[in-house]
Design an enzyme around this catalytic site. Sequence first.
Site, PDB file in Angstrom:
ATOM      1  N   CYS A   1      13.394  11.309   6.670  1.00 57.44           N
ATOM      2  CA  CYS A   1      13.520  10.908   8.067  1.00 57.44           C
ATOM      3  C   CYS A   1      14.941  11.077   8.587  1.00 57.44           C
ATOM      4  O   CYS A   1      15.156  11.220   9.779  1.00 57.44           O
ATOM      5  CB  CYS A   1      13.078   9.462   8.218  1.00 57.44           C
ATOM      6  SG  CYS A   1      13.945   8.389   7.074  1.00 57.44           S
TER       7      CYS A   1
ATOM      8  N   GLU B   1      10.438   1.292  10.282  1.00 61.21           N
ATOM      9  CA  GLU B   1      11.353   2.430  10.093  1.00 61.21           C
ATOM     10  C   GLU B   1      10.530   3.661  10.422  1.00 61.21           C
ATOM     11  O   GLU B   1       9.643   4.029   9.643  1.00 61.21           O
ATOM     12  CB  GLU B   1      11.832   2.519   8.635  1.00 61.21           C
ATOM     13  CG  GLU B   1      12.423   1.247   8.062  1.00 61.21           C
ATOM     14  CD  GLU B   1      13.769   0.902   8.634  1.00 61.21           C
ATOM     15  OE1 GLU B   1      14.337   1.739   9.346  1.00 61.21           O
ATOM     16  OE2 GLU B   1      14.236  -0.211   8.387  1.00 61.21           O
TER      17      GLU B   1
ATOM     18  N   LYS C   1       0.834  -1.196   0.000  1.00 69.17           N
ATOM     19  CA  LYS C   1       0.000   0.000   0.000  1.00 69.17           C
ATOM     20  C   LYS C   1       0.873   1.252   0.000  1.00 69.17           C
ATOM     21  O   LYS C   1       1.622   1.485   0.935  1.00 69.17           O
ATOM     22  CB  LYS C   1      -0.886   0.014   1.257  1.00 69.17           C
ATOM     23  CG  LYS C   1      -1.862   1.159   1.264  1.00 69.17           C
ATOM     24  CD  LYS C   1      -2.507   1.387   2.609  1.00 69.17           C
ATOM     25  CE  LYS C   1      -2.024   2.632   3.284  1.00 69.17           C
ATOM     26  NZ  LYS C   1      -2.145   3.863   2.496  1.00 69.17           N
TER      27      LYS C   1
ATOM     28  N   GLU D   1       9.322  15.742  15.953  1.00 70.95           N
ATOM     29  CA  GLU D   1       9.691  15.700  14.543  1.00 70.95           C
ATOM     30  C   GLU D   1       8.818  16.673  13.751  1.00 70.95           C
ATOM     31  O   GLU D   1       7.591  16.597  13.802  1.00 70.95           O
ATOM     32  CB  GLU D   1       9.492  14.276  14.008  1.00 70.95           C
ATOM     33  CG  GLU D   1       9.970  14.120  12.587  1.00 70.95           C
ATOM     34  CD  GLU D   1       9.753  12.719  12.036  1.00 70.95           C
ATOM     35  OE1 GLU D   1       8.685  12.131  12.285  1.00 70.95           O
ATOM     36  OE2 GLU D   1      10.660  12.215  11.360  1.00 70.95           O
TER      37      GLU D   1
HETATM   38  P1  NDP Z   1       2.206   7.924   8.352  1.00 73.83           P
HETATM   39  O1  NDP Z   1       2.631   7.093   9.503  1.00 73.83           O
HETATM   40  O2  NDP Z   1       1.136   8.903   8.546  1.00 73.83           O
HETATM   41  O3  NDP Z   1       1.768   7.037   7.111  1.00 73.83           O
HETATM   42  C1  NDP Z   1       2.606   6.054   6.549  1.00 73.83           C
HETATM   43  C2  NDP Z   1       1.750   5.002   5.882  1.00 73.83           C
HETATM   44  O4  NDP Z   1       0.977   4.324   6.867  1.00 73.83           O
HETATM   45  C3  NDP Z   1       0.764   5.557   4.876  1.00 73.83           C
HETATM   46  O5  NDP Z   1       0.643   4.640   3.816  1.00 73.83           O
HETATM   47  C4  NDP Z   1      -0.523   5.627   5.684  1.00 73.83           C
HETATM   48  O6  NDP Z   1      -1.683   5.591   4.872  1.00 73.83           O
HETATM   49  C5  NDP Z   1      -0.397   4.368   6.522  1.00 73.83           C
HETATM   50  N1  NDP Z   1      -1.171   4.376   7.760  1.00 73.83           N
HETATM   51  C6  NDP Z   1      -1.568   5.435   8.504  1.00 73.83           C
HETATM   52  N2  NDP Z   1      -2.264   5.022   9.600  1.00 73.83           N
HETATM   53  C7  NDP Z   1      -2.306   3.670   9.532  1.00 73.83           C
HETATM   54  C8  NDP Z   1      -2.892   2.657  10.361  1.00 73.83           C
HETATM   55  N3  NDP Z   1      -3.554   2.960  11.481  1.00 73.83           N
HETATM   56  N4  NDP Z   1      -2.744   1.371   9.993  1.00 73.83           N
HETATM   57  C9  NDP Z   1      -2.055   1.043   8.881  1.00 73.83           C
HETATM   58  N5  NDP Z   1      -1.503   1.948   8.037  1.00 73.83           N
HETATM   59  C10 NDP Z   1      -1.606   3.253   8.380  1.00 73.83           C
HETATM   60  O7  NDP Z   1       3.560   8.623   7.860  1.00 73.83           O
HETATM   61  P2  NDP Z   1       3.711   9.677   6.696  1.00 73.83           P
HETATM   62  O8  NDP Z   1       3.209   9.098   5.432  1.00 73.83           O
HETATM   63  O9  NDP Z   1       3.162  10.954   7.210  1.00 73.83           O
HETATM   64  O10 NDP Z   1       5.299   9.752   6.552  1.00 73.83           O
HETATM   65  C11 NDP Z   1       6.078  10.594   7.325  1.00 73.83           C
HETATM   66  C12 NDP Z   1       6.689   9.843   8.499  1.00 73.83           C
HETATM   67  O11 NDP Z   1       7.463   8.757   8.011  1.00 73.83           O
HETATM   68  C13 NDP Z   1       7.654  10.681   9.301  1.00 73.83           C
HETATM   69  O12 NDP Z   1       7.434  10.458  10.671  1.00 73.83           O
HETATM   70  C14 NDP Z   1       9.019  10.126   8.914  1.00 73.83           C
HETATM   71  O13 NDP Z   1      10.008  10.290   9.881  1.00 73.83           O
HETATM   72  C15 NDP Z   1       8.713   8.700   8.679  1.00 73.83           C
HETATM   73  N6  NDP Z   1       9.710   8.103   7.803  1.00 73.83           N
HETATM   74  C16 NDP Z   1      10.623   7.250   8.345  1.00 73.83           C
HETATM   75  C17 NDP Z   1      11.626   6.716   7.566  1.00 73.83           C
HETATM   76  C18 NDP Z   1      12.611   5.758   8.145  1.00 73.83           C
HETATM   77  O14 NDP Z   1      13.256   5.057   7.394  1.00 73.83           O
HETATM   78  N7  NDP Z   1      12.758   5.676   9.455  1.00 73.83           N
HETATM   79  C19 NDP Z   1      11.762   7.052   6.153  1.00 73.83           C
HETATM   80  C20 NDP Z   1      10.749   7.948   5.676  1.00 73.83           C
HETATM   81  C21 NDP Z   1       9.749   8.443   6.497  1.00 73.83           C
HETATM   82  P3  NDP Z   1      -2.387   6.920   4.260  1.00 73.83           P
HETATM   83  O15 NDP Z   1      -1.440   8.065   4.454  1.00 73.83           O
HETATM   84  O16 NDP Z   1      -2.598   6.581   2.838  1.00 73.83           O
HETATM   85  O17 NDP Z   1      -3.650   7.086   5.026  1.00 73.83           O
END
Ligand code: NDP
Length: 407
Positions: free
Chosen positions: A212, A178, A102, A311
């Site tokens: 990130c 991650e 997804k 963050e």
């Molecule tokens: P989110 O956690 O909001 O979303 C990430 C994914 O999870 C999206 O596909 C989202 O779907 C999905 N999602 C959201 N809620 C749920 C749930 N309850 N159950 C299952 N899936 C869910 O992160 P962001 O997309 O806002 O990305 C930014 C974040 O990612 C930052 O905190 C950043 O630090 C972190 N990040 C970490 C990295 C690492 O390697 N450590 C690398 C890159 C980013 P949808 O948005 O479609 O609703």
Amino acid sequence: MGELILQHKEELAMAETLDTGKPLWLSTNVDIPRAAGSYQFFANLISTMGTEAYPMEVGALNYVVRRPIGVVGLINPWNLPLLLLSAKLAPCLAMGNAVVLKPAEWTPLTATLLAGILQEAGIPDGVVNVVHGFGPGSAGEAIARHPGIGAVAFTGETTTGKHIMQAAAGNLKKLSFELGGKNPNIIFADSNLEEVVDTTIRSSFINQGEVCLCGSRVYVEKPVYEQFLEKFTAKTREQRVGDPLEPKTQIGALISRQHLERVEGYVQLARREGGAILTGGGRPSSATRGFFLEPTVITGVNRECRIVREEVFGPVVTVESFASEEEVIERANDTHYGLSASLWTNDARRAFRVAEQIEAGLTWVNTWFLRDPRTPYGGMKESGIGRQGGLFGIDFYSEQSTICLKF
Ligand code: NDP
């Protein structure tokens, strides 16, 4: 897969930029080639990989075989869509799993195009399933809960990771997370300031600060604090913010209005917390449409401030001074995150000493964003669970089974 992604590079890069707002040169030169590199890397790795075998004195052989987990769920964020998706999908397919993946709903394009490329590569129907839909209460949660899925690899926010962990408890799924970061960038007075300033511009603002691994807490040793601040602020003002399709643009648009307002909210909060905005903090006057924010440098804050603790995930950094090595190590580690860190020094002994005390999954000395793909990648503390990269990725996407054979 890798070759086909490179053949479709222009189309994929444009899709990534239209979806995210990141500069087109960045999609073309970093996101898409790195995505292709993951398939090439893991294809090479599995063709040279061995296994463990131990003969026992009693006349038996213990050896280890790897099996696929079965069906694996991959849940991806919006900041580096195809790159992060491929970093998971490549080892997952290399180990023979089927996949339900997804993308984030903000950025569904490259995952959709990838589905076509998978068909072109000859991956049989049903092996990789691209599913659209939001996370909470929808596609993401369905993946996390489904009893037919044996493992979930997730990149995203720490709070989302906690929800997924709860939802995945039903059948005790294997989890790889991650998560977020609040990464320190420590600058000692003996470092080469020109080099430090150039790299700190990149590590603070590349991809609009929506990476990130960006260093969002900059700590500068007192003797060079003023000098660094002057050079860094001047260079930050020179950054070109604007149309992502324009080749000279350095900082594009943030992902959404909602996210822009969130980041602006943090800048206002920093002001209320007593911070001084040295440059940036507002929308550029040249941009009348779109979710643009000037790169922002904040001083006058301390570890109690939310801007230093939480963050922000935008083009915003705080800069503070420090007096001693012990003090900066303690402040750098004073966070519930532990993803990455950078430190700058020309003193080799100090480099070893400090690097080993920083609580981070990945620490750079005199550089940033460089990593051999064979090394583990992931965060300590609330920045993640487990490691990806090389054999560490292979371990997550396979089940190891020990067979003991009596002669
Ligand atoms: P989110 O956690 O909001 O979303 C990430 C994914 O999870 C999206 O596909 C989202 O779907 C999905 N999602 C959201 N809620 C749920 C749930 N309850 N159950 C299952 N899936 C869910 O992160 P962001 O997309 O806002 O990305 C930014 C974040 O990612 C930052 O905190 C950043 O630090 C972190 N990040 C970490 C990295 C690492 O390697 N450590 C690398 C890159 C980013 P949808 O948005 O479609 O609703």
